[in-house]
Design a protein around this motif. Structure first.
Motif, PDB file in Angstrom:
ATOM      1  N   GLY A  37       5.596  -3.156  -4.962  1.00  0.00           N
ATOM      2  CA  GLY A  37       5.246  -1.944  -4.235  1.00  0.00           C
ATOM      3  C   GLY A  37       5.683  -0.697  -4.984  1.00  0.00           C
ATOM      4  N   GLY A  38       6.812  -0.799  -5.700  1.00  0.00           N
ATOM      5  CA  GLY A  38       7.288   0.323  -6.499  1.00  0.00           C
ATOM      6  C   GLY A  38       6.346   0.701  -7.621  1.00  0.00           C
ATOM      7  N   GLY A  39       5.574  -0.273  -8.130  1.00  0.00           N
ATOM      8  CA  GLY A  39       4.593   0.034  -9.162  1.00  0.00           C
ATOM      9  C   GLY A  39       3.477   0.915  -8.628  1.00  0.00           C
ATOM     10  N   ALA A  40       2.997   0.603  -7.422  1.00  0.00           N
ATOM     11  CA  ALA A  40       1.935   1.416  -6.824  1.00  0.00           C
ATOM     12  C   ALA A  40       2.473   2.770  -6.371  1.00  0.00           C
ATOM     13  CB  ALA A  40       1.301   0.669  -5.658  1.00  0.00           C
ATOM     14  N   TYR A  41       3.708   2.811  -5.865  1.00  0.00           N
ATOM     15  CA  TYR A  41       4.299   4.110  -5.528  1.00  0.00           C
ATOM     16  C   TYR A  41       4.414   4.982  -6.774  1.00  0.00           C
ATOM     17  CZ  TYR A  41       5.751   2.130  -0.989  1.00  0.00           C
ATOM     18  OH  TYR A  41       5.781   1.556   0.258  1.00  0.00           O
ATOM     19  N   THR A  42       4.750   4.370  -7.902  1.00  0.00           N
ATOM     20  CA  THR A  42       4.858   5.107  -9.162  1.00  0.00           C
ATOM     21  C   THR A  42       3.508   5.681  -9.563  1.00  0.00           C
ATOM     22  OG1 THR A  42       6.752   3.813  -9.901  1.00  0.00           O
ATOM     23  CG2 THR A  42       5.414   4.847 -11.616  1.00  0.00           C
ATOM     24  N   ILE A  43       2.453   4.899  -9.401  1.00  0.00           N
ATOM     25  CA  ILE A  43       1.105   5.381  -9.710  1.00  0.00           C
ATOM     26  C   ILE A  43       0.760   6.585  -8.851  1.00  0.00           C
ATOM     27  CG2 ILE A  43      -1.343   4.772  -9.422  1.00  0.00           C
ATOM     28  CD1 ILE A  43      -0.424   1.890 -10.382  1.00  0.00           C
ATOM     29  N   HIS A  44       1.029   6.491  -7.555  1.00  0.00           N
ATOM     30  CA  HIS A  44       0.707   7.603  -6.660  1.00  0.00           C
ATOM     31  C   HIS A  44       1.557   8.828  -6.995  1.00  0.00           C
ATOM     32  CE1 HIS A  44      -1.438   8.823  -3.017  1.00  0.00           C
ATOM     33  NE2 HIS A  44      -0.376   9.576  -2.761  1.00  0.00           N
ATOM     34  N   ALA A  45       2.836   8.616  -7.313  1.00  0.00           N
ATOM     35  CA  ALA A  45       3.707   9.734  -7.668  1.00  0.00           C
ATOM     36  C   ALA A  45       3.201  10.453  -8.913  1.00  0.00           C
ATOM     37  CB  ALA A  45       5.134   9.236  -7.890  1.00  0.00           C
ATOM     38  N   ALA A  46       2.725   9.688  -9.893  1.00  0.00           N
ATOM     39  CA  ALA A  46       2.250  10.304 -11.131  1.00  0.00           C
ATOM     40  C   ALA A  46       1.027  11.179 -10.902  1.00  0.00           C
ATOM     41  CB  ALA A  46       1.936   9.225 -12.164  1.00  0.00           C
ATOM     42  N   MET A  47       0.221  10.841  -9.889  1.00  0.00           N
ATOM     43  CA  MET A  47      -0.951  11.666  -9.597  1.00  0.00           C
ATOM     44  C   MET A  47      -0.561  13.056  -9.118  1.00  0.00           C
ATOM     45  SD  MET A  47      -3.865   9.347  -7.844  1.00  0.00           S
ATOM     46  CE  MET A  47      -3.137   7.834  -7.272  1.00  0.00           C
ATOM     47  N   THR A  48       0.557  13.143  -8.404  1.00  0.00           N
ATOM     48  CA  THR A  48       0.919  14.410  -7.771  1.00  0.00           C
ATOM     49  C   THR A  48       2.141  15.061  -8.404  1.00  0.00           C
ATOM     50  OG1 THR A  48       2.148  13.154  -6.097  1.00  0.00           O
ATOM     51  CG2 THR A  48      -0.096  13.824  -5.537  1.00  0.00           C
ATOM     52  N   ASP A  49       2.720  14.431  -9.407  1.00  0.00           N
ATOM     53  CA  ASP A  49       3.853  15.016 -10.124  1.00  0.00           C
ATOM     54  C   ASP A  49       3.639  14.790 -11.610  1.00  0.00           C
ATOM     55  OD1 ASP A  49       6.280  15.854 -11.193  1.00  0.00           O
ATOM     56  OD2 ASP A  49       7.404  15.206  -9.419  1.00  0.00           O
ATOM     57  N   HIS A  50       3.073  15.793 -12.258  1.00  0.00           N
ATOM     58  CA  HIS A  50       2.736  15.648 -13.667  1.00  0.00           C
ATOM     59  C   HIS A  50       3.908  15.955 -14.589  1.00  0.00           C
ATOM     60  CE1 HIS A  50      -1.721  14.761 -13.850  1.00  0.00           C
ATOM     61  NE2 HIS A  50      -1.383  14.671 -12.570  1.00  0.00           N
ATOM     62  N   ARG A  51       5.101  16.041 -13.997  1.00  0.00           N
ATOM     63  CA  ARG A  51       6.296  15.951 -14.838  1.00  0.00           C
ATOM     64  C   ARG A  51       6.410  14.549 -15.419  1.00  0.00           C
ATOM     65  NH1 ARG A  51      10.983  18.010 -10.902  1.00  0.00           N
ATOM     66  NH2 ARG A  51       9.871  16.544  -9.529  1.00  0.00           N
ATOM     67  N   ILE A  52       5.791  13.568 -14.761  1.00  0.00           N
ATOM     68  CA  ILE A  52       5.719  12.207 -15.291  1.00  0.00           C
ATOM     69  C   ILE A  52       4.690  12.204 -16.418  1.00  0.00           C
ATOM     70  CG2 ILE A  52       5.110   9.816 -14.775  1.00  0.00           C
ATOM     71  CD1 ILE A  52       6.028  10.345 -11.879  1.00  0.00           C
ATOM     72  N   LYS A  53       5.134  11.927 -17.617  1.00  0.00           N
ATOM     73  CA  LYS A  53       4.262  12.003 -18.802  1.00  0.00           C
ATOM     74  C   LYS A  53       3.648  10.659 -19.181  1.00  0.00           C
ATOM     75  CE  LYS A  53       5.310  16.343 -19.159  1.00  0.00           C
ATOM     76  NZ  LYS A  53       4.364  17.345 -18.619  1.00  0.00           N
ATOM     77  N   ALA A  54       4.212   9.558 -18.696  1.00  0.00           N
ATOM     78  CA  ALA A  54       3.674   8.223 -18.957  1.00  0.00           C
ATOM     79  C   ALA A  54       4.263   7.304 -17.896  1.00  0.00           C
ATOM     80  CB  ALA A  54       4.055   7.731 -20.352  1.00  0.00           C
ATOM     81  N   LEU A  55       3.496   6.255 -17.535  1.00  0.00           N
ATOM     82  CA  LEU A  55       3.969   5.378 -16.462  1.00  0.00           C
ATOM     83  C   LEU A  55       3.536   3.948 -16.696  1.00  0.00           C
ATOM     84  CD1 LEU A  55       1.649   5.582 -13.385  1.00  0.00           C
ATOM     85  CD2 LEU A  55       1.327   7.151 -15.290  1.00  0.00           C
ATOM     86  N   ALA A  56       4.345   3.045 -16.129  1.00  0.00           N
ATOM     87  CA  ALA A  56       4.048   1.613 -16.203  1.00  0.00           C
ATOM     88  C   ALA A  56       4.205   1.009 -14.815  1.00  0.00           C
ATOM     89  CB  ALA A  56       4.985   0.918 -17.192  1.00  0.00           C
ATOM     90  N   SER A  57       3.249   0.169 -14.456  1.00  0.00           N
ATOM     91  CA  SER A  57       3.282  -0.554 -13.184  1.00  0.00           C
ATOM     92  C   SER A  57       3.441  -2.038 -13.487  1.00  0.00           C
ATOM     93  CB  SER A  57       1.996  -0.308 -12.391  1.00  0.00           C
ATOM     94  OG  SER A  57       1.924  -1.155 -11.270  1.00  0.00           O
ATOM     95  N   ILE A  58       4.529  -2.623 -12.984  1.00  0.00           N
ATOM     96  CA  ILE A  58       4.801  -4.046 -13.199  1.00  0.00           C
ATOM     97  C   ILE A  58       4.391  -4.792 -11.942  1.00  0.00           C
ATOM     98  CG2 ILE A  58       6.513  -5.778 -13.851  1.00  0.00           C
ATOM     99  CD1 ILE A  58       6.098  -3.562 -15.937  1.00  0.00           C
ATOM    100  N   THR A  59       3.354  -5.610 -12.045  1.00  0.00           N
ATOM    101  CA  THR A  59       2.825  -6.394 -10.929  1.00  0.00           C
ATOM    102  C   THR A  59       2.751  -5.548  -9.650  1.00  0.00           C
ATOM    103  OG1 THR A  59       2.902  -8.602  -9.911  1.00  0.00           O
ATOM    104  CG2 THR A  59       5.056  -7.549 -10.338  1.00  0.00           C
TER     105      THR A  59
END
Length: 311
Positions: free
Chosen positions: A119-141
């Motif tokens: 679930g943390g992988g999908a939360y990370t994806i959603h966070a990256a959409m709305t916080d572009h301080r995140i410059k790169a992201l990885a979703s594990i399963t």
């Protein structure tokens, strides 16, 4: 030193404090500037499980400052009532973790990455959409909790589930005891006795309910009456427009009921990211990617260079 150092930290969230472990690289030098990564734990989990002890520690050894935090209302973090799993707040937690690390003098605020498991992988994806301080992201399963709760977690009757949640929340507002559900059976044996055959449920139980992965704060619990917040939520909404950062998706090819395999391919296809990769760990399952040496080593062999190239 040849291994990473862990510092226990707290910082302000909305109206409570968040608890986190800060993983520092070997030979850490406070006078340097390091790229940082925010690591988000699975649903019903805590910072000491997979997001911290596996992925954060490994990425710290690769030269990153990594923060693994407990979700609000869960683990050692504050917030009441306990065991709320609200996707909007889980995503907000990631933003607050970024707010904290960018105040550290040894973190380069222009090189922030994010990683999450299940679930943390999908939360990370959603966070990256709305916080572009995140410059790169990885979703594990990664698992889209909104889809999961509309499907398997509500027995494919989301409207019926919402009605039950509403009744329970009214009862609790009027003084009834909180209904804290456990997402998993007490043991693999009990699960099998109750007719459970799904690989994800049984392997989750083997991870969370045995010494393999069990931790004091890994409660695998959710407040039923507050789960309504997830029913209309979609981790991937607007990914075609807003998810533009470099993305890496890691999935196993042994699909189970939680749906990481299908969610992984979906977000890989939908993301607007010009740089995006999908890594399929052949012969491995969702929970193998939590802590089993071979699939974790495979994931890290791709994730570490990905972050080094993009942060």
């Amino acid at each position: 030193m040849t291994s990473s150092t862990i510092k226990n930290v707290t910082y302000k969230n909305l109206g409570w404090d968040s608890a986190a472990d800060l993983y520092l690289p070997p030979n850490f030098d406070e006078s340097r500037k390091y790229p940082a990564i925010v690591s988000t734990h699975p649903i019903g989990s805590c910072k000491e499980q997979t997001s911290g002890n596996i992925y954060a520690s490994a990425l710290a050894r690769e030269g990153f400052v990594v923060i693994a935090f407990d979700a609000s209302f869960q683990g050692a973090s504050g917030g009441s009532p306990r065991f709320i799993e609200d996707p909007a707040i889980r995503v907000s937690d990631i933003r607050f973790a970024i707010d904290y690390v960018v105040t550290l003098p040894y973190v380069d605020a222009e090189r922030i990455g994010a990683i999450g498991v299940c679930g943390g992988g999908a939360y990370t994806i959603h966070a990256a959409m709305t916080d572009h301080r995140i410059k790169a992201l990885a979703s594990i399963t990664g698992v889209n909790f909104g889809r999961l709760i509309r499907e398997g977690f509500s027995n494919f009757d989301p409207v019926g589930a919402l009605q039950a949640m509403g009744k329970q929340r009214t009862a609790e507002a009027q003084g009834a005891e909180r209904n804290v559900i456990n997402y998993l059976p007490a043991s693999v044996e009990e699960g099998r006795k109750n007719g459970i055959t799904d690989i994800d449920v049984l392997e989750a139980t083997d991870y969370y309910k045995t010494p393999r992965g069990q931790k004091p704060h890994g409660a695998t619990s959710g407040l039923f009456s507050f789960n309504s917040a997830a029913v209309a939520w979609d981790a991937f909404h607007h990914a075609e427009v807003l998810l533009t950062q470099p993305l890496m998706v890691v999935i196993g090819d042994k699909p189970g009921g939680f749906g990481a395999y299908r969610d992984g391919w979906e977000i890989y296809g939908r993301a607007a990211s010009k740089t995006k990769h999908i890594v399929v760990a052949e012969g491995w399952s969702h929970y193998d990617l939590y802590d089993q040496p071979e699939p974790v080593a495979l994931a890290l062999s791709r994730i570490a260079p990905f972050f080094k190239e993009n942060l």
